[in-house]
Design a protein around this motif. Structure first.
Motif, short mmCIF file in Angstrom:
data_model
loop_
_atom_site.label_atom_id
_atom_site.label_comp_id
_atom_site.label_asym_id
_atom_site.label_seq_id
_atom_site.Cartn_x
_atom_site.Cartn_y
_atom_site.Cartn_z
N CYS A 63 0.83 -1.21 0.00
CA CYS A 63 0.00 0.00 0.00
C CYS A 63 0.86 1.25 0.00
O CYS A 63 0.60 2.20 -0.75
CB CYS A 63 -0.94 0.01 1.21
N LYS A 76 -10.56 8.42 -5.02
CA LYS A 76 -11.21 7.54 -4.04
C LYS A 76 -10.32 6.35 -3.70
O LYS A 76 -10.29 5.90 -2.56
CB LYS A 76 -12.57 7.07 -4.55
N ASP A 77 -9.59 5.83 -4.69
CA ASP A 77 -8.67 4.72 -4.44
C ASP A 77 -7.52 5.18 -3.55
O ASP A 77 -7.11 4.47 -2.62
CB ASP A 77 -8.11 4.15 -5.74
N GLN A 79 -7.58 7.66 -1.44
CA GLN A 79 -8.14 7.89 -0.10
C GLN A 79 -8.28 6.56 0.65
O GLN A 79 -7.96 6.47 1.84
CB GLN A 79 -9.50 8.57 -0.22
N GLN A 80 -8.73 5.52 -0.03
CA GLN A 80 -8.89 4.21 0.60
C GLN A 80 -7.55 3.64 1.03
O GLN A 80 -7.41 3.09 2.13
CB GLN A 80 -9.60 3.26 -0.35
N LEU A 81 -6.54 3.78 0.17
CA LEU A 81 -5.20 3.29 0.52
C LEU A 81 -4.64 4.05 1.72
O LEU A 81 -4.08 3.45 2.63
CB LEU A 81 -4.26 3.42 -0.67
N ALA A 83 -6.28 5.58 4.05
CA ALA A 83 -7.03 5.21 5.26
C ALA A 83 -6.57 3.86 5.79
O ALA A 83 -6.44 3.67 7.00
CB ALA A 83 -8.53 5.18 4.95
N ALA A 84 -6.30 2.92 4.90
CA ALA A 84 -5.82 1.60 5.32
C ALA A 84 -4.44 1.70 5.98
O ALA A 84 -4.17 1.06 7.00
CB ALA A 84 -5.77 0.65 4.13
#
Length: 92
Positions: A63, A76-77, A79-81, A83-84
């Motif tokens: 990541c 959005k991808d 942001q998801q990465l 957040a993870a």
């Protein structure tokens, strides 16, 4: 917050998560997964949970690499990465 460096592996006899031994972790034990119940169909899920835990350092590194090296990710991808990564690092 720093985690115990990988690689981690599953010790199949009891599905413990093991890292390289250190002075503070002489047996390398990171986590012991727990199988509750007596249902054979849950054993596969239990083994999958242990495998996912053991893959955590590699997944976090992947990541970070994607976030740091690929500039054309969909927002959005990205942001998801991020957040993870934050969750793995113990940040909100």
């Amino acid at each position: 917050m720093a985690h115990t460096p990988g690689p981690w592996r599953v010790e199949n006899s009891v599905l413990n998560i093991i890292a390289q031994p250190t002075p503070y972790l002489p047996d390398g034990l990171i986590a012991a997964t727990r199988y509750l119940g007596n249902a054979p169909e849950r054993e596969t899920e239990h083994a999958a949970n242990a495998a996912l835990l053991a893959a955590a350092p590699d997944l976090l590194a992947a990541c970070r690499k994607v976030v740091n090296n690929w500039g054309d990710l969909h927002p959005k991808d990205l942001q998801q990465l991020r957040a993870a990564i934050a969750k793995a690092e113990g940040r909100p």
